[in-house]
Design an enzyme around this catalytic site. Sequence first.
Site, PDB file in Angstrom:
ATOM      1  N   ASP A  43      18.179  26.423  -4.127  1.00  0.00           N
ATOM      2  CA  ASP A  43      18.242  27.714  -4.811  1.00  0.00           C
ATOM      3  C   ASP A  43      16.851  28.221  -5.224  1.00  0.00           C
ATOM      4  O   ASP A  43      15.825  27.609  -4.881  1.00  0.00           O
ATOM      5  CB  ASP A  43      19.179  27.553  -6.022  1.00  0.00           C
ATOM      6  CG  ASP A  43      20.081  28.751  -6.205  1.00  0.00           C
ATOM      7  OD1 ASP A  43      19.669  29.856  -5.857  1.00  0.00           O
ATOM      8  OD2 ASP A  43      21.202  28.568  -6.726  1.00  0.00           O
ATOM      9  N   TRP A  55      18.365  34.417  -1.723  1.00  0.00           N
ATOM     10  CA  TRP A  55      19.087  35.693  -1.844  1.00  0.00           C
ATOM     11  C   TRP A  55      18.434  36.846  -1.074  1.00  0.00           C
ATOM     12  O   TRP A  55      18.543  38.009  -1.469  1.00  0.00           O
ATOM     13  CB  TRP A  55      19.228  36.085  -3.323  1.00  0.00           C
ATOM     14  CG  TRP A  55      19.501  34.948  -4.250  1.00  0.00           C
ATOM     15  CD1 TRP A  55      20.579  34.111  -4.199  1.00  0.00           C
ATOM     16  CD2 TRP A  55      18.689  34.500  -5.359  1.00  0.00           C
ATOM     17  NE1 TRP A  55      20.493  33.183  -5.210  1.00  0.00           N
ATOM     18  CE2 TRP A  55      19.347  33.399  -5.936  1.00  0.00           C
ATOM     19  CE3 TRP A  55      17.478  34.941  -5.910  1.00  0.00           C
ATOM     20  CZ2 TRP A  55      18.828  32.720  -7.038  1.00  0.00           C
ATOM     21  CZ3 TRP A  55      16.959  34.262  -7.008  1.00  0.00           C
ATOM     22  CH2 TRP A  55      17.629  33.172  -7.563  1.00  0.00           C
ATOM     23  N   GLY A  56      17.701  36.520  -0.007  1.00  0.00           N
ATOM     24  CA  GLY A  56      17.083  37.586   0.803  1.00  0.00           C
ATOM     25  C   GLY A  56      15.782  38.119   0.229  1.00  0.00           C
ATOM     26  O   GLY A  56      15.243  39.114   0.721  1.00  0.00           O
ATOM     27  N   ASP A  99      24.974  36.870  -4.984  1.00  0.00           N
ATOM     28  CA  ASP A  99      26.200  36.070  -5.039  1.00  0.00           C
ATOM     29  C   ASP A  99      27.452  36.890  -4.758  1.00  0.00           C
ATOM     30  O   ASP A  99      27.643  37.966  -5.322  1.00  0.00           O
ATOM     31  CB  ASP A  99      26.339  35.426  -6.427  1.00  0.00           C
ATOM     32  CG  ASP A  99      25.343  34.301  -6.604  1.00  0.00           C
ATOM     33  OD1 ASP A  99      24.434  34.163  -5.756  1.00  0.00           O
ATOM     34  OD2 ASP A  99      25.477  33.562  -7.595  1.00  0.00           O
TER      35      ASP A  99
HETATM   36  C1  GAL Z   1      23.025  31.015  -7.425  1.00  0.00           C
HETATM   37  C2  GAL Z   1      23.481  30.866  -5.992  1.00  0.00           C
HETATM   38  C3  GAL Z   1      24.947  30.506  -6.025  1.00  0.00           C
HETATM   39  C4  GAL Z   1      25.154  29.227  -6.793  1.00  0.00           C
HETATM   40  C5  GAL Z   1      24.547  29.358  -8.200  1.00  0.00           C
HETATM   41  C6  GAL Z   1      24.577  28.045  -8.952  1.00  0.00           C
HETATM   42  O1  GAL Z   1      21.684  31.322  -7.469  1.00  0.00           O
HETATM   43  O2  GAL Z   1      23.240  32.040  -5.289  1.00  0.00           O
HETATM   44  O3  GAL Z   1      25.442  30.391  -4.698  1.00  0.00           O
HETATM   45  O4  GAL Z   1      24.549  28.165  -6.110  1.00  0.00           O
HETATM   46  O5  GAL Z   1      23.214  29.800  -8.135  1.00  0.00           O
HETATM   47  O6  GAL Z   1      24.024  28.177 -10.238  1.00  0.00           O
END
Ligand code: GAL
Length: 385
Positions: free
Chosen positions: A129, A164-165, A186
């Site tokens: 992430d 996230w692109g 998300d």
């Molecule tokens: C976001 C991610 C999600 C999930 C989440 C967990 O940044 O895009 O898919 O992994 O964190 O906290």
Amino acid sequence: MNKPIAPTPPMGWNSWNTFGWNINEELIKGIADTMAESGLKDAGYEYIVIDDCWSEKQRDENGRLVPDKNKFPNGIKAVADYVHSKGLKFGIYSCAGTHTCAGYPGSFEHEFVDAETFAEWGVDYLKYDYCYKPDYIPGEILYKRMAMALRNCGRDIVFSACNWGNDGVYNWIRESGAQLFRSTGDIQDNWESIKRNALSQIGNSCYSGTYCYNDIDMLVVGMHGKGDNEEVLRDCLEGCTDTEYKTHFSIWAIMNSPLMIGCDIRKMSESTKNILMNKDVIALNQDPECRGPYCIKQWNNRDNVMTLIKPMVDGSYGIVMFNLGDKKSEMSLQFWDMGLPFSSGRGLSMYNCWTHEEEGVFTERYVTQVESHDCVVLRARVVKL
Ligand code: GAL
């Protein structure tokens, strides 16, 4: 790593969409049992991935990550071993920043030791992430760093980047060594979210292909507004209809997105099973050439009604005609738009991937009615007339 991994988009299950922080050993074992016994494994689903919230809040005295003692009392290796015993693969989650999005330790400046730990535990897939990333260092370097650590940890670990692109990821991610990359924010279990993620990546096919796939986010198919993750369920009420899930799945499949299930598969309805295990639609996703689709927009409703067309390795074409709008629409596909003029003496033999029936041979064009939020998915073969 002596041979390439992830030759087609990874397929599996991830804990985040339904369970969020509420994960534990029993849950993951139950999911593994269901994956192996329900037909999902036979349909191609392979990875079981634990997302955020699996570790203690502090590393140990040697700087190693420590599994949460209450959620995973026997450690992560025991869970990985169990998943492997079912003939499946096991994935875990970390972050390029100092902390994960939920505030657990991230891998920043621990990349090599973490890759080593994951290899020791038997991890086959790492989602990585982008929260709490120090501003002074480009994300590109951090993904290259973890990719290097994974590619040299002594075990094949699929690297699933998740920024996230942001930061022009399309321009550097394949070279980093990652096998997939998230291009969107998300997903939520509602139609607007599905539509937003899909539309944002149409036209980006050139960035996705064999060994490095554009990940439009995990599936919400079958969630129907249920689960413990308030973020994913925000503004969702009952979630989506089965028709909307069918369209979501079809678009993700033809766009070569990884197919990572997000619902509680232990409680799947028959409709959810029919969607997730549709072998004809999965075949569009798992074509060995992994070419992305091109898009033809319906001339009188360009923003909502369109067709994605993907050349398949056997000379056929995968076709997804979908209607994101709120009214039923007539859709027509002119074959000359695909490179097939009538003068060629050829037509298209259409097989319907949702009814599983041959529809016959068509010349010049294919016309159909598509209900609001629905789709028609075809496999077209070129035939002499
Ligand atoms: C976001 C991610 C999600 C999930 C989440 C967990 O940044 O895009 O898919 O992994 O964190 O906290």
